[in-house]
Design an enzyme around this catalytic site. Structure first.
Site, PDB file in Angstrom:
ATOM      1  N   ASN A 158       0.799  -1.236   0.000  1.00  0.00           N
ATOM      2  CA  ASN A 158       0.000   0.000   0.000  1.00  0.00           C
ATOM      3  C   ASN A 158       0.829   1.282   0.000  1.00  0.00           C
ATOM      4  O   ASN A 158       0.322   2.332  -0.399  1.00  0.00           O
ATOM      5  CB  ASN A 158      -1.021  -0.009   1.146  1.00  0.00           C
ATOM      6  CG  ASN A 158      -0.406  -0.054   2.506  1.00  0.00           C
ATOM      7  OD1 ASN A 158       0.789  -0.319   2.654  1.00  0.00           O
ATOM      8  ND2 ASN A 158      -1.201   0.199   3.529  1.00  0.00           N
ATOM      9  N   TYR A 159       2.069   1.193   0.483  1.00  0.00           N
ATOM     10  CA  TYR A 159       3.006   2.326   0.390  1.00  0.00           C
ATOM     11  C   TYR A 159       4.361   1.758  -0.023  1.00  0.00           C
ATOM     12  O   TYR A 159       5.311   1.817   0.753  1.00  0.00           O
ATOM     13  CB  TYR A 159       3.162   3.036   1.738  1.00  0.00           C
ATOM     14  CG  TYR A 159       2.030   3.927   2.157  1.00  0.00           C
ATOM     15  CD1 TYR A 159       1.974   5.252   1.765  1.00  0.00           C
ATOM     16  CD2 TYR A 159       1.031   3.444   3.005  1.00  0.00           C
ATOM     17  CE1 TYR A 159       0.946   6.081   2.180  1.00  0.00           C
ATOM     18  CE2 TYR A 159      -0.011   4.265   3.424  1.00  0.00           C
ATOM     19  CZ  TYR A 159      -0.040   5.579   3.009  1.00  0.00           C
ATOM     20  OH  TYR A 159      -1.056   6.401   3.435  1.00  0.00           O
ATOM     21  N   LYS A 181      13.384  -6.088  -0.144  1.00  0.00           N
ATOM     22  CA  LYS A 181      12.528  -7.060  -0.849  1.00  0.00           C
ATOM     23  C   LYS A 181      11.175  -6.376  -1.020  1.00  0.00           C
ATOM     24  O   LYS A 181      10.388  -6.275  -0.083  1.00  0.00           O
ATOM     25  CB  LYS A 181      12.399  -8.342  -0.017  1.00  0.00           C
ATOM     26  CG  LYS A 181      11.247  -9.280  -0.410  1.00  0.00           C
ATOM     27  CD  LYS A 181      11.409  -9.890  -1.796  1.00  0.00           C
ATOM     28  CE  LYS A 181      10.255 -10.830  -2.157  1.00  0.00           C
ATOM     29  NZ  LYS A 181       9.016 -10.109  -2.550  1.00  0.00           N
ATOM     30  N   THR A 184       5.186  -7.728  -4.291  1.00  0.00           N
ATOM     31  CA  THR A 184       4.997  -7.980  -5.730  1.00  0.00           C
ATOM     32  C   THR A 184       4.282  -6.785  -6.360  1.00  0.00           C
ATOM     33  O   THR A 184       4.807  -6.158  -7.280  1.00  0.00           O
ATOM     34  CB  THR A 184       4.203  -9.283  -5.948  1.00  0.00           C
ATOM     35  OG1 THR A 184       4.969 -10.330  -5.370  1.00  0.00           O
ATOM     36  CG2 THR A 184       3.995  -9.564  -7.425  1.00  0.00           C
ATOM     37  N   ASP A 236      -0.246 -10.672   8.363  1.00  0.00           N
ATOM     38  CA  ASP A 236       0.077 -11.818   9.228  1.00  0.00           C
ATOM     39  C   ASP A 236       1.455 -12.423   9.001  1.00  0.00           C
ATOM     40  O   ASP A 236       2.023 -13.027   9.916  1.00  0.00           O
ATOM     41  CB  ASP A 236      -0.933 -12.952   8.982  1.00  0.00           C
ATOM     42  CG  ASP A 236      -2.298 -12.579   9.511  1.00  0.00           C
ATOM     43  OD1 ASP A 236      -2.376 -11.552  10.216  1.00  0.00           O
ATOM     44  OD2 ASP A 236      -3.270 -13.301   9.205  1.00  0.00           O
ATOM     45  N   GLU A 253       5.362  -3.681  11.677  1.00  0.00           N
ATOM     46  CA  GLU A 253       4.097  -2.978  11.704  1.00  0.00           C
ATOM     47  C   GLU A 253       3.108  -3.852  10.956  1.00  0.00           C
ATOM     48  O   GLU A 253       3.227  -4.045   9.748  1.00  0.00           O
ATOM     49  CB  GLU A 253       4.208  -1.613  11.040  1.00  0.00           C
ATOM     50  CG  GLU A 253       2.944  -0.795  11.223  1.00  0.00           C
ATOM     51  CD  GLU A 253       2.605   0.019   9.992  1.00  0.00           C
ATOM     52  OE1 GLU A 253       1.413   0.076   9.647  1.00  0.00           O
ATOM     53  OE2 GLU A 253       3.524   0.591   9.389  1.00  0.00           O
ATOM     54  N   ARG A 286      -5.330   0.945   4.230  1.00  0.00           N
ATOM     55  CA  ARG A 286      -4.274   1.495   5.084  1.00  0.00           C
ATOM     56  C   ARG A 286      -4.372   0.795   6.430  1.00  0.00           C
ATOM     57  O   ARG A 286      -5.476   0.579   6.928  1.00  0.00           O
ATOM     58  CB  ARG A 286      -4.473   3.002   5.293  1.00  0.00           C
ATOM     59  CG  ARG A 286      -4.324   3.819   4.020  1.00  0.00           C
ATOM     60  CD  ARG A 286      -4.885   5.213   4.188  1.00  0.00           C
ATOM     61  NE  ARG A 286      -4.325   5.918   5.328  1.00  0.00           N
ATOM     62  CZ  ARG A 286      -5.039   6.400   6.339  1.00  0.00           C
ATOM     63  NH1 ARG A 286      -6.360   6.270   6.358  1.00  0.00           N
ATOM     64  NH2 ARG A 286      -4.460   7.027   7.329  1.00  0.00           N
ATOM     65  N   CYS A 287      -3.199   0.478   7.003  1.00  0.00           N
ATOM     66  CA  CYS A 287      -3.248  -0.190   8.307  1.00  0.00           C
ATOM     67  C   CYS A 287      -3.902   0.735   9.324  1.00  0.00           C
ATOM     68  O   CYS A 287      -4.523   0.268  10.273  1.00  0.00           O
ATOM     69  CB  CYS A 287      -1.855  -0.598   8.746  1.00  0.00           C
ATOM     70  SG  CYS A 287      -0.725   0.766   8.776  1.00  0.00           S
ATOM     71  N   ARG A 440      -0.408   7.730  10.453  1.00  0.00           N
ATOM     72  CA  ARG A 440       0.980   7.510  10.875  1.00  0.00           C
ATOM     73  C   ARG A 440       1.724   8.832  11.000  1.00  0.00           C
ATOM     74  O   ARG A 440       2.500   9.029  11.916  1.00  0.00           O
ATOM     75  CB  ARG A 440       1.656   6.608   9.834  1.00  0.00           C
ATOM     76  CG  ARG A 440       3.134   6.429   9.981  1.00  0.00           C
ATOM     77  CD  ARG A 440       3.577   5.274   9.108  1.00  0.00           C
ATOM     78  NE  ARG A 440       3.017   5.385   7.768  1.00  0.00           N
ATOM     79  CZ  ARG A 440       3.740   5.622   6.664  1.00  0.00           C
ATOM     80  NH1 ARG A 440       5.040   5.774   6.735  1.00  0.00           N
ATOM     81  NH2 ARG A 440       3.165   5.694   5.481  1.00  0.00           N
TER      82      ARG A 440
HETATM   83  O1  G3H Z   1      -0.658   1.129   6.003  1.00  0.00           O
HETATM   84  C1  G3H Z   1       0.032   1.512   6.927  1.00  0.00           C
HETATM   85  C2  G3H Z   1       0.664   2.827   6.921  1.00  0.00           C
HETATM   86  O2  G3H Z   1       1.741   2.871   7.821  1.00  0.00           O
HETATM   87  C3  G3H Z   1      -0.335   3.916   7.226  1.00  0.00           C
HETATM   88  O3  G3H Z   1       0.198   5.142   6.926  1.00  0.00           O
HETATM   89  O4  G3H Z   1      -1.429   6.560   8.164  1.00  0.00           O
HETATM   90  O5  G3H Z   1       0.133   7.535   6.485  1.00  0.00           O
HETATM   91  O6  G3H Z   1      -1.764   6.092   5.754  1.00  0.00           O
HETATM   92  P1  G3H Z   1      -0.775   6.411   6.830  1.00  0.00           P
END
Ligand code: G3H
Length: 478
Positions: A158-159, A181, A184, A236, A253, A286-287, A440
């Site tokens: 996602n980032y 690494k 994909t 996971d 994380e 996003r987490c 974050r």
């Molecule tokens: O997906 C996990 C990221 O660390 C979230 O970052 O809060 O900037 O979207 P963010």
């Protein structure tokens, strides 16, 4: 074959010896967009060897020179924001504007890390012995921070750029070498980002980037004896890695089920705006996305109406058009999200919109009257689907939040700051945001998850410190 992106080893772009490739599927078209090399274990061994030898020289390179190279890389990264963002759009279907922001944010993160690094690593401690009982002033202790060695960085889809540089920059400023690494989906964006570091002129072997199948090189990398620290962001898999990794410092994380607790006195327009931003930006992938709303019954109807009105305005479609809601990353991800939606349907959740899906594109969906027996009350959809649970007391909300196996972030909306602080203290999460959605950034803030959400604390300063070890020299006076 020529259209297969090369991997980066020993300062050069290389083809893998097997001639095999891994396909990257565009989430929007569901067709192969790019191909990357499928590196073998032998190629990983080679990368590890050069990472080890490059690190020794790098650790002796003056700190200001390391910082200078990072500043250079940051500037090159920002100059190349357009082509890198284009890859993000094609590989992970990130909306065009957000893709550009990710690259710019990454450049800023690299520069900030260089600045922060010269300050915190440029300082040590001096201790004297006579403060401890029984000692004379005969021992002087000097402390400094030394690098760990080779850092293995594994960012998520996602980032792919931002969460790669948030590991690369602290590792390098602290005198470590770095093996990347990439995920994909996002691998080609990572390769472009690595090219910016290549252009900045870092020594050969200091950074490398190996692409390939997790089944072939995943465990091999994480269990490799040449690795001295693992920084991982993702799902996971992180739990599995931490079980296999052995005696290594780990920075993890993992997932989240960030709760949004809404009290009766909250500014409901502010809450609704934050639920849209927190729950639906990048289609909930996003987490730190808001993943469950816990709202006091007395204001639930009003809040749900306000959120519904805003959901109706979200633009759904391709990332190239900068739509708010874009296709989720893979078909299996879309299927998983659909499974959670269907389970909620069977168990009687109220659908505030009609459920709609075309390929990997899932229309935004707010589920009201969700109850604890539904999977979506606990599981992380990583998609544009948000459950609302109505609560009759604040304690009920806190209880739901703390019953989760995750503990990343959470948020509370109220005008009563005293209540907000008490609720924050009671929530078992790494961060609680008062009157705003979880996030974050800014990237120098500490960022950490409790329970299954992670190990250690990130944020620029914490990551630099985490990627070093304290070394002491004691001068013994006669
Ligand atoms: O997906 C996990 C990221 O660390 C979230 O970052 O809060 O900037 O979207 P963010």
């Amino acid at each position: 074959e020529d259209s297969v992106y090369k991997y980066y080893s020993d300062g050069e772009w290389k083809k893998c010896s097997s001639g095999k490739a891994v396909a990257i599927i565009n989430p929007t078209t569901r067709k192969t967009q790019y191909k990357v090399q499928a590196c073998s274990q032998a190629e990983v061994n080679k990368v590890m060897e050069s990472a080890k030898s490059a690190q020794k020289a790098w650790a002796r390179t003056p700190l200001w020179k390391r910082a200078e190279l990072l500043h250079k890389a940051a500037a090159i990264l920002k100059e190349h924001k357009a082509p890198i963002a284009e890859c993000l759009v094609k590989e992970i279907a990130k909306p065009a504007k957000d893709a550009v922001s990710e690259v710019v944010r990454s450049g800023d993160l690299v520069s900030y890390t260089a600045e922060e690094g010269v300050r915190i690593l440029g300082e040590g401690k001096f201790l004297v012995s006579d403060s401890f009982p029984g000692n004379e002033r005969t021992k002087y202790c000097l402390t400094s921070k030394i690098p760990l060695g080779v850092i293995l960085a594994i960012p998520p889809f996602n980032y792919p750029v931002n969460l790669a540089v948030s590991k690369i920059a602290p590792a390098l400023i602290a005198g470590n070498s770095l093996v990347l690494k990439p995920p994909t989906q996002g691998a080609v964006s990572c390769l472009h980002m690595v090219q910016c570091f290549h252009l900045a002129g870092f020594p050969k072997g200091l950074i490398s980037c190996v692409t390939g199948k997790g089944s072939e090189i995943g465990d091999f990398l994480t269990m490799h004896p040449g690795v001295n620290c693992i920084s991982f962001t993702g799902g996971d898999t992180g739990i599995a890695i931490s079980k296999k990794a052995g005696m290594l410092p780990l920075q993890m994380e993992l997932g989240g089920k960030d709760a949004c607790i809404v009290l009766e006195d909250a500014d409901l327009d502010l809450v609704a705006a934050n639920i849209i931003k927190g729950g639906f930006s990048y289609s909930g992938q996003r987490c730190t996305a808001i993943k469950v709303v816990l709202v006091m019954e007395s204001v639930a109807d009003a809040l749900v109406e306000k959120v519904k009105a805003r959901v109706a305005k979200l633009r759904v479609g391709p990332p190239e058009d900068d739509c708010d809601i874009t296709p989720v990353v893979t078909e299996s991800s879309a299927n998983f999200i659909e499974g959670l939606v269907m389970d909620a349907k069977e168990k009687g959740a109220t659908f505030c919109q009609e459920y709609k899906r075309e390929g990997n594109l899932i229309w935004p969906l707010l589920l009201d009257n969700v109850r604890p027996d539904m999977r979506i009350a606990w599981e992380e959809p990583f998609g544009p689907v948000l459950p609302v649970i109505r609560i009759n007391s604040v304690e009920e909300g806190i209880h739901h939040c703390n019953a989760s196996n995750f503990g990343l972030q959470g948020c509370v909306f109220t005008k009563d700051i005293n209540k907000a602080v008490l609720i924050s203290d009671a929530m078992e999460t790494g961060t609680v945001q008062i009157n705003s959605a979880p996030a974050r950034g800014p990237d120098h803030f500490p960022f950490q998850g409790l329970k299954d959400s992670g190990i250690g604390s990130q944020g620029i300063t914490n990551s630099i410190n985490m990627m070093t070890k304290v070394k002491t020299t004691v001068i013994n006076l006669p």
